[in-house]
Design a protein around this motif. Structure first.
Motif, short mmCIF file in Angstrom:
data_model
loop_
_atom_site.label_atom_id
_atom_site.label_comp_id
_atom_site.label_asym_id
_atom_site.label_seq_id
_atom_site.Cartn_x
_atom_site.Cartn_y
_atom_site.Cartn_z
N SER A 150 1.07 -1.11 -0.08
CA SER A 150 -0.05 -0.06 0.07
C SER A 150 0.94 1.31 -0.18
CB SER A 150 -0.93 0.03 1.11
OG SER A 150 -0.10 -0.06 2.49
N LEU A 151 0.23 2.13 -0.46
CA LEU A 151 0.91 3.66 -0.58
C LEU A 151 0.61 4.36 0.96
CD1 LEU A 151 2.35 5.87 -1.94
CD2 LEU A 151 0.07 6.70 -2.72
N PRO A 152 1.50 4.53 1.84
CA PRO A 152 1.19 5.47 2.86
C PRO A 152 0.63 6.94 2.75
CG PRO A 152 3.41 4.50 3.11
CD PRO A 152 2.76 4.33 1.76
N ASP A 153 -0.31 7.18 3.53
CA ASP A 153 -0.69 8.67 3.17
C ASP A 153 0.36 9.81 3.17
OD1 ASP A 153 -2.28 10.95 3.03
OD2 ASP A 153 -3.64 10.59 4.43
N GLN A 154 0.40 10.40 1.96
CA GLN A 154 1.50 11.49 1.93
C GLN A 154 1.24 12.58 2.53
OE1 GLN A 154 4.60 10.30 0.20
NE2 GLN A 154 3.40 8.38 0.66
N GLN A 155 0.13 12.79 3.27
CA GLN A 155 -0.34 14.09 3.61
C GLN A 155 -0.09 15.49 2.69
OE1 GLN A 155 -1.92 14.46 6.92
NE2 GLN A 155 -1.82 12.31 6.59
N VAL A 156 -0.65 15.17 1.56
CA VAL A 156 -0.53 16.15 0.60
C VAL A 156 -1.24 17.47 0.89
CG1 VAL A 156 -0.82 16.77 -2.02
CG2 VAL A 156 -0.14 14.50 -1.19
N GLN A 157 -0.38 18.53 1.14
CA GLN A 157 -0.84 19.75 1.43
C GLN A 157 -1.60 20.64 0.18
OE1 GLN A 157 -0.92 20.64 4.84
NE2 GLN A 157 -0.15 18.59 4.79
N PRO A 158 -2.69 21.66 0.69
CA PRO A 158 -3.37 22.19 -0.26
C PRO A 158 -2.74 23.07 -1.31
CG PRO A 158 -4.31 22.04 1.83
CD PRO A 158 -3.39 21.54 2.10
N GLY A 159 -1.56 23.69 -0.54
CA GLY A 159 -0.60 24.55 -1.41
C GLY A 159 0.36 24.10 -2.41
N GLU A 160 0.24 22.65 -2.28
CA GLU A 160 1.49 21.99 -3.18
C GLU A 160 0.71 21.97 -4.49
OE1 GLU A 160 3.91 18.54 -1.24
OE2 GLU A 160 1.96 18.47 -0.25
N LEU A 161 1.73 21.66 -5.61
CA LEU A 161 1.20 21.91 -6.97
C LEU A 161 0.73 20.45 -7.18
CD1 LEU A 161 4.04 23.46 -8.89
CD2 LEU A 161 2.12 24.42 -8.15
N ALA A 162 -0.48 20.26 -7.86
CA ALA A 162 -1.09 19.17 -8.40
C ALA A 162 -0.78 18.82 -9.80
CB ALA A 162 -2.68 19.42 -8.07
N THR A 163 -1.02 19.78 -10.52
CA THR A 163 -0.77 19.85 -11.97
C THR A 163 -0.12 21.05 -12.75
OG1 THR A 163 -2.94 20.93 -12.29
CG2 THR A 163 -3.07 18.75 -12.27
N LEU A 164 0.53 20.58 -13.94
CA LEU A 164 1.23 21.59 -14.76
C LEU A 164 0.69 21.46 -15.98
CD1 LEU A 164 3.49 23.69 -14.88
CD2 LEU A 164 5.00 21.56 -15.39
N ILE A 165 -0.23 22.52 -16.36
CA ILE A 165 -0.83 22.33 -18.04
C ILE A 165 -0.31 23.47 -18.68
CG2 ILE A 165 -3.12 22.52 -18.98
CD1 ILE A 165 -4.54 22.00 -16.34
N TYR A 166 0.06 23.27 -20.03
CA TYR A 166 0.73 24.33 -20.84
C TYR A 166 -0.67 24.96 -21.56
CZ TYR A 166 5.13 23.20 -19.48
OH TYR A 166 6.59 23.49 -19.15
N THR A 167 -0.52 26.26 -21.51
CA THR A 167 -1.44 27.11 -22.30
C THR A 167 -1.62 26.61 -23.99
OG1 THR A 167 -0.01 29.04 -22.87
CG2 THR A 167 -1.18 29.06 -20.85
N SER A 168 -2.65 26.99 -24.42
CA SER A 168 -2.85 26.91 -25.90
C SER A 168 -2.02 27.80 -26.76
CB SER A 168 -4.39 27.28 -26.51
OG SER A 168 -5.20 26.40 -25.52
N GLY A 169 -1.36 28.61 -26.37
CA GLY A 169 -0.64 29.44 -26.87
C GLY A 169 -1.11 30.72 -27.97
N THR A 170 -2.32 31.05 -27.34
CA THR A 170 -3.05 32.22 -28.12
C THR A 170 -2.27 33.39 -28.08
OG1 THR A 170 -4.26 32.81 -25.97
CG2 THR A 170 -5.37 31.07 -27.59
N THR A 171 -1.36 33.69 -27.30
CA THR A 171 -0.70 34.89 -27.25
C THR A 171 0.70 34.78 -27.33
OG1 THR A 171 -0.64 34.93 -25.02
CG2 THR A 171 -2.46 36.13 -25.64
N GLY A 172 1.30 33.42 -27.88
CA GLY A 172 2.59 33.26 -28.26
C GLY A 172 3.00 31.83 -27.83
N ARG A 173 4.30 31.54 -27.29
CA ARG A 173 4.65 30.26 -27.01
C ARG A 173 4.14 29.64 -25.95
NH1 ARG A 173 11.03 28.30 -27.54
NH2 ARG A 173 10.27 26.48 -28.42
N PRO A 174 3.48 28.40 -25.69
CA PRO A 174 2.78 27.69 -24.50
C PRO A 174 3.50 28.08 -23.21
CG PRO A 174 2.55 26.48 -26.35
CD PRO A 174 3.66 27.55 -26.98
#
Length: 520
Positions: A150-174
């Motif tokens: 099993s995976l022990p509970d990592q006690q992930v905090q609300p302020g920690e990063l969850a995702t990194l999403i790249y923009t569509s690039g409507t105003t330049g490089r994503p």
């Protein structure tokens, strides 16, 4: 207490263990099974050398395994970094070089592209989801074997990063948008409220999971438990079949998708009576298209305005009226949602009075942490707790907000500001126009002039002269298009927005390279 996205997965497995959470390619996965498999994956990633907040990139089309990878990262305190599968190898290289993931999980179809750039990447482990054909990557099942126990509970905090999403690039490089667990939880909660997700709801996921649109509606259904029917890609006829067969309650489309579904439903007897909400977002929808949709599906539509960087407004179902005083609100994005504040800001930093356009600034717990490896863009976008969205709009006296353009899409002709979306709405009222994009093109006399790029409705052959004459009945003379081009399709970004950068590049000299063009 819910403090992270992983807590949503745990909660649903505890209270609704046997309820189905995903349906894909004939497989039905329960909440209990999703937790077991995603904990196993999280343990495997940590056993493979990942450290807290390392990035795990995924390059794949939609599947139930995609959600499993998402949940595995959430539970183990890792950052899920999504990659747009529609990009070319050099664009993969830019994003992966910027992200620097410890692990890249990919589908075999993208293996050759990754192999062509692999020597220039600094990635510790490659994992292929559906093949063992690459000697430089391990199969996904082999990775899962590392997660015994099993995976022990990592006690992930609300302020920690969850995702990194790249923009569509409507105003330049994503740019990489950093989103915390708190931001994603807030987004999901907002979506669940705004779009009327209910416990036991049945949501169809057809937008790509690498983008915030599909992720946000998935979060919403996880907040309310229920089932995600995940399709590998969008097919309008297939979507209608699933709605009827599986009694889907919630749909989430960009306007171009909704138009395709309406076209597919035309002349067919399709049972859509189970649908409770159709959310539309990511790009403006013309009132003409919305009236057609309301006539077909009834009062089930909700508009949400936001972007990868944050989420802000909602036009609820009961304000989608075909007649009466509320009919004008079909052109509105509604009001700030319950967990957001909006300012409309002039160039001098002051707040604009009702009726005067300015840039929309957003404050909400759903707003991003910043842009990955881009402090300059972060400082430009985030000001004293406010996100500068780059969208221009105005509020009426009642507080309803109307978008008029992206700041970078505004056309300046002879010193006059012309908002492309206003012209697009007018042209969309022509019965022969299926979809339209308006851009500015260089002009020696006026600086810029208006060009309309139009996809005609099937079976029609409108002329440029007809389109311009139509615009003159609805718009001031200086706003009418001086050039009209007819094309088979408009280029779209992954978010569903029209790619106006490509259009401006194609037609910069007044002539174009897009198939099917003709003009005045």
């Amino acid at each position: 207490m819910i403090r992270s996205l992983g807590d949503l997965v745990r909660r649903n497995a505890r209270f609704f263990p046997d309820d189905i959470v995903t349906v894909h390619a004939g497989r039905r996965t329960s909440n209990r099974a999703l937790l077991e498999r995603s904990e196993r994956l999280g343990a495997a990633l940590l056993a493979s050398g990942c450290q807290r907040q390392d990035r795990v990139s995924i390059l794949a089309m939609n599947s139930d395994t995609y959600l499993e990878v998402m949940a595995g990262c959430w539970l183990s305190g890792l950052v899920l970094a999504t990659v747009n599968f529609r990009l070319a190898a050099p664009e993969f290289e830019h994003i992966l070089t910027d992200t620097r993931p410890q692990v890249l999980i990919f589908e075999a179809t993208y293996g050759p592209a990754i192999d062509s750039i692999r020597a220039r990447l600094d990635i510790g482990l490659y994992v292929c989801l559906d093949s063992d054909a690459f000697d430089w990557a391990i199969p996904y099942h082999a990775l899962m074997d590392r997660g015994a126990g099993s995976l022990p509970d990592q006690q992930v905090q609300p302020g920690e990063l969850a995702t990194l999403i790249y923009t569509s690039g409507t105003t330049g490089r994503p740019k990489g948008v950093m989103r915390s667990h708190l931001a994603e939880l807030t987004l999901g909660e907002q979506m669940a409220m705004m779009f009327d997700f209910r416990t036991g709801g049945r949501s169809l996921v057809v937008m790509p999971l690498f983008h915030a649109g599909a992720q946000s509606s998935s979060y919403a259904q996880l907040w309310r438990s229920g089932t995600l029917f995940i399709e590998r890609a969008f097919d309008p006829a297939r979507a209608l079949e699933i709605v009827a067969a599986e009694r889907i309650t919630n749909l989430h489309f960009v306007p171009q998708m909704l138009q395709a579904v309406l076209d597919a439903a035309e002349g067919r007897e399709v049972d859509t009576g189970s649908v409770e909400t159709i959310a539309y977002a990511a790009a403006p929808m013309s009132p003409a298209l919305l009236r057609r949709a309301l006539a077909r599906f009834g009062p089930v539509f909700v508009n949400g305005w936001g972007m990868s960087e944050g989420n802000g407004t909602c036009l609820p179902k009961h304000k989608h009226a075909l007649t009466g005083p509320d009919a004008r609100l079909l052109a509105s994005i509604g009001q700030p949602n319950a967990k957001a504040a909006i300012r409309i800001v002039a160039d001098d930093g002051s707040d604009c009075p009702p009726g005067v356009p300015g840039e929309l600034w957003l404050r909400s717990a759903s707003v991003m942490t910043g842009y990955w490896n881009n402090s300059v863009a972060t400082i430009e976008a985030l000001r004293n707790g406010w996100l500068r969205t780059g969208d221009v709009g105005y509020a009426d006296p009642a507080g309803n907000i109307f978008l008029v353009d992206r700041k970078k899409d505004m056309i300046i002709s002879g010193g006059e500001n012309i908002y492309s979306q206003e012209v697009e709405r007018a042209l969309a009222e022509h019965p022969d126009v299926a979809s339209v994009a308006v851009i500015g093109v260089p002009d020696d006399r006026w600086g810029e002039t208006v060009m309309a790029v139009i996809v005609p409705r099937a079976g029609t052959r409108p002329t440029a002269e007809e389109i311009i004459a139509h615009s003159q009945r609805l718009l001031a003379g200086y706003k009418k298009p001086r050039h009209v081009r007819f094309v088979d399709a408009l280029p779209l970004l992954p978010s569903g927005k029209i790619d106006k950068i490509s259009l401006r590049r194609a037609f910069a000299g007044g002539t174009g390279i897009i198939q099917g063009e003709s003009g005045s």
